[in-house]
Design an enzyme around this catalytic site. Structure first.
Site, PDB file in Angstrom:
ATOM      1  CB  CYS A   1      -0.846  -0.389   0.936  1.00 18.68           C
ATOM      2  SG  CYS A   1       0.185  -0.516   2.834  1.00 18.68           S
TER       3      CYS A   1
ATOM      4  CB  CYS B   1       3.954  -0.549   1.674  1.00 22.08           C
ATOM      5  SG  CYS B   1       3.412  -1.544   2.372  1.00 22.08           S
TER       6      CYS B   1
ATOM      7  CG  ASP C   1      -9.584   8.382 -29.141  1.00 29.76           C
ATOM      8  OD1 ASP C   1      -8.685   9.021 -29.122  1.00 29.76           O
ATOM      9  OD2 ASP C   1      -9.262   7.081 -29.296  1.00 29.76           O
TER      10      ASP C   1
ATOM     11  CG  ASP D   1      -8.918   2.622 -29.038  1.00 28.96           C
ATOM     12  OD1 ASP D   1      -8.565   3.653 -29.703  1.00 28.96           O
ATOM     13  OD2 ASP D   1      -9.344   2.259 -30.260  1.00 28.96           O
TER      14      ASP D   1
ATOM     15  CG  ASP E   1      -6.123   6.683 -26.777  1.00 24.74           C
ATOM     16  OD1 ASP E   1      -5.969   8.628 -27.227  1.00 24.74           O
ATOM     17  OD2 ASP E   1      -6.919   6.689 -27.560  1.00 24.74           O
TER      18      ASP E   1
END
Length: 715
Positions: free
Chosen positions: A13, A16, A408, A600, A604
């Site tokens: 996490c 840490c 997009d 996609d 991007d």
């Protein structure tokens, strides 16, 4: 200052990474530190005159987090194999312990078997957590490692104590083993996902071809990409990828850069045009002069930017870690204080020890160890039913903060394939045959790799009749000239055909229009379009009902973007933007509130990382899949709305689980400490403390399972 990139294992996490960072800041010679617990990557600046790379690695490892130099995968692979082996041992042993405990087998032989098996789980399987918990003594901050070690050790050691004094019941071996196995499984899956993400990130460099045709002393020679220097001249012909960033100094060609800037239509490169490595030359021949050294190419620059974005800290720490940082030390202090208090009052060692055991057992974080991961497992299973893969738990926390969702255009809101929307043939009154024109258009575009040609071939496949052209010539940035039965035909851009015919404004609808003529007469008009995906308008409307504004961010031209925006009901859009600009705009929108990015393509990937979280599609590029936090396994925009529905429900469930994990503790800890003993003679026995702990776990598990039955919109 020099910079070292590192892989750090064992971080659960943000607490840490924060503990590592806080300790490194105290070390002389260490400068700017960027650590990401999710990606397990670190980027640390240091003064080599004061401290070495190896010393930094040794320091972080000494904090309980095994560390290796970037690009060194051996440690990461060994860590994953180790987790896999511990799971293979721990799960079968836990099942046996659980069966003996729940089956009512309380004889001495059952106790011995449980002790032996639980000891293996506690010593061997939980070893990575003990190593991680060691950091507490240097960082003075409790994280999930400390919770796991403290909770399971108390349950295990008290059970050993009961076994030693001959108590035939009240063992907690199954509780300690269950927590260790569940957390190990979650850590194993997370470690595998991290490794895959790191491997896929490097795939960006594969956009470029391995070698380039460099012109030297009037001759061409093939050289490795990394050997290219600023000023080198490279020759690229049709069908090849451009291997470098530079400026065209000779020739002309049509080039597709869809994977770089999202533009679906090819563009013409002429002398003076700037080019980006990785673009595909469709036809023609050009000579390019490199404008920078290979290590500064756009593709490598984007790779560096993506790595940098991965080292940014998550915006929100895990709730369990925040609670643990206060709760765990407080419980330890309370148990010690209670022991001293009751022993000092003359109640005896056994009574005082039972008080300590009751406090620690009732506070045992078994339920806390399950509260978040179990909810996430159930949510992931529910998402999978709807063909959605949620890769990062951060999504559940961040979804509630989202104010803007950025899409997009090409391949996301649209299908990403050019099609013929409308066809008009003319000249039948002059004796022309429209069926011939369909065959002619097909023949003129046949064997042409151009995206527009593919649209023609798909549209006229069923209508055409095979004909043999006498001549065919591709003209860059214009179209195709052909001869059939002694007559010349021209198929290409509207401007070119208007020039041939000497006529202007052949049609009012000029966007993406293609024309056919015979040099004297207009024979046909073809209108191209990238069609909108089904459900796009409904998706935008549903998101708006949740208070989320939709925005389009595209590398395509303004007219095309504006048309799509209007058709789906989006009023804010950006056109003609490159990948860097996309990331900058997303960062700007993020300053106004949480941002989700849906894309996609490779272009991007950087924007996906800049957003609070990103969503990509299964048919996306490999890099976009890994850059996004959510992967839609079905090319269906309704999945975007479902992601938010699942995330909202899961975050609520996690908060409820944390409540159930602690409500019993908060009520029973004072009783366990003996506050009712002086007045009423009531003491919470460790066995009853264990029952409360078990009830807490059952409540958490039952609540988390409700997510599996979550009803989503449209299902």
């Amino acid at each position: 200052m020099e910079v070292v990139k590192l892989n750090i294992s064992g971080m659960h996490c943000s607490a840490c990474s924060a503990s590592i960072e806080s300790n490194l800041k105290k070390v002389a010679g260490v400068g700017n530190i960027k650590i990401n617990a999710i990606s397990s990557r670190a980027k640390i600046a240091f003064d080599s005159a004061k401290i070495s790379e190896q010393r930094i690695i040794e320091l972080i490892t000494s904090y309980g987090f095994p560390t290796s130099k970037d690009k060194t995968k051996e440690l990461e692979i060994a860590y994953i194999k180790g987790l896999k082996k511990r799971l293979a041992v721990g799960i079968p042993l836990f099942l046996v312990i659980f069966g003996l405990h729940m089956g009512g087998f309380h004889g001495i032989w059952s106790a011995v078997i449980q002790l032996i098996l639980a000891s293996v789980v506690q010593v061997y399987c939980a070893y990575p957590f003990y190593v991680g918990a060691k950091s507490f003594f240097k960082t003075k901050s409790a994280d999930m490692n400390m919770l796991i070690v403290l909770g399971t050790s108390v349950a295990y050691l008290y059970s050993v104590y009961l076994f030693a004094i001959g108590d035939g019941g009240g063992y907690y071996f199954e509780g300690s083993s269950a927590v260790i196995c569940f957390v190990l499984l979650g850590e194993f899956l997370k470690a595998k996902a991290k490794k895959k993400a790191g491997d896929e990130l490097e795939s960006l460099a594969e956009i470029l071809p391995p070698k380039a045709r460099i012109l030297r002393n009037g001759k061409t020679e093939w050289v490795e990409i990394k050997q290219i220097k600023k000023g080198d001249k490279c020759v690229v012909v049709g069908g090849e990828k451009i291997p470098l960033d530079g400026i065209v100094i000779k020739g002309s060609a049509e080039v597709s850069s869809a994977h770089i800037n999202g533009e679906e239509m090819p563009r013409v490169l002429e002398v003076g045009s700037e080019v980006i490595g990785g673009s595909l030359v469709l036809n023609g021949e050009i000579t390019i002069e490199a404008s920078k050294d290979s290590n500064e190419f756009f593709v490598y620059e984007m790779l560096d930017l993506l790595e940098l974005s991965q080292t940014q800290k998550p915006p929100i720490g895990k709730l369990a870690d925040k609670i643990a940082s206060i709760f765990v030390p407080s419980i330890v202090v309370l148990s010690i204080a209670a022991f001293v208090f009751w022993w000092g009052r003359g109640e005896g060692f056994a009574f005082s020890l039972s008080i300590v055991a009751a406090i620690l057992v009732v506070s045992c974080p078994c339920a806390l160890g399950l509260a978040v991961p179990l909810a996430i497992v159930c949510a992931s299973m529910r998402a999978k039913k709807s063909e959605i893969l949620i890769k990062s738990p951060e999504v559940y926390e961040r979804a509630k903060q989202i104010k803007t969702i950025v899409f997009d255009k090409t391949g996301t809101l649209t299908k990403g394939e050019i099609s013929l929307q409308k066809v008009e043939f003319f000249g039948e009154d002059l004796g022309f045959d429209s069926s011939l024109f369909a065959s002619l258009a097909y023949a003129m575009q046949k064997n042409n790799p151009h995206p527009i040609a593919r649209a023609f071939l798909q549209h006229f496949e069923a209508q055409k009749k095979e004909i043999e052209l006498e001549e065919k010539e591709y003209l860059i940035a214009k179209g195709v000239r052909a001869k059939y039965r002694g007559r010349e035909y021209f198929l290409g851009s509207l401007e070119w055909i208007e020039g041939i015919l000497g006529k202007q404004e052949l049609t009012e609808v000029r966007e993406n229009a293609i024309a056919l003529c015979d040099g004297k007469n207009l024979l046909g008009l073809f209108y191209l379009q990238d069609f909108l995906k089904e459900g796009a308008k409904e998706m935008v409307k549903s998101l708006k009902s949740e208070g989320i504004e939709s925005v389009i961010l595209s590398g395509d031209n303004l007219a095309s973007v504006e048309r799509i925006a209007k058709s789906v009901g989006i009023f804010k859009f950006y056109a003609g933007v490159n990948p860097k600009q996309k990331a900058e705009i997303v960062a700007q929108l993020a300053r106004e509130g949480g941002v989700c990015f849906v894309g996609d393509g490779i272009n991007d990937a950087l924007a996906l990382k800049e957003a609070s979280f990103g969503i990509s599609f299964v048919n996306a590029t490999e890099l976009a899949k890994e850059a996004g936090d959510v992967l839609l396994l079905k090319d269906d925009l309704s999945g975007v709305v479902k992601v938010f529905e699942i995330a909202f429900a899961t975050l609520k469930n996690i908060k409820e689980n944390l409540f159930f994990a602690y409500v019993y503790n908060v009520i029973l800890i004072p009783i366990a400490a003996g506050v009712l003993y002086p007045a009423f003679g009531i003491v919470l026995q460790p066995a009853f403390a264990g029952m409360a702990m078990a009830l807490s776990s059952v409540s958490v598990m039952s609540n988390a399972l409700r997510i599996s039955a979550l009803k989503l919109r449209g299902e």
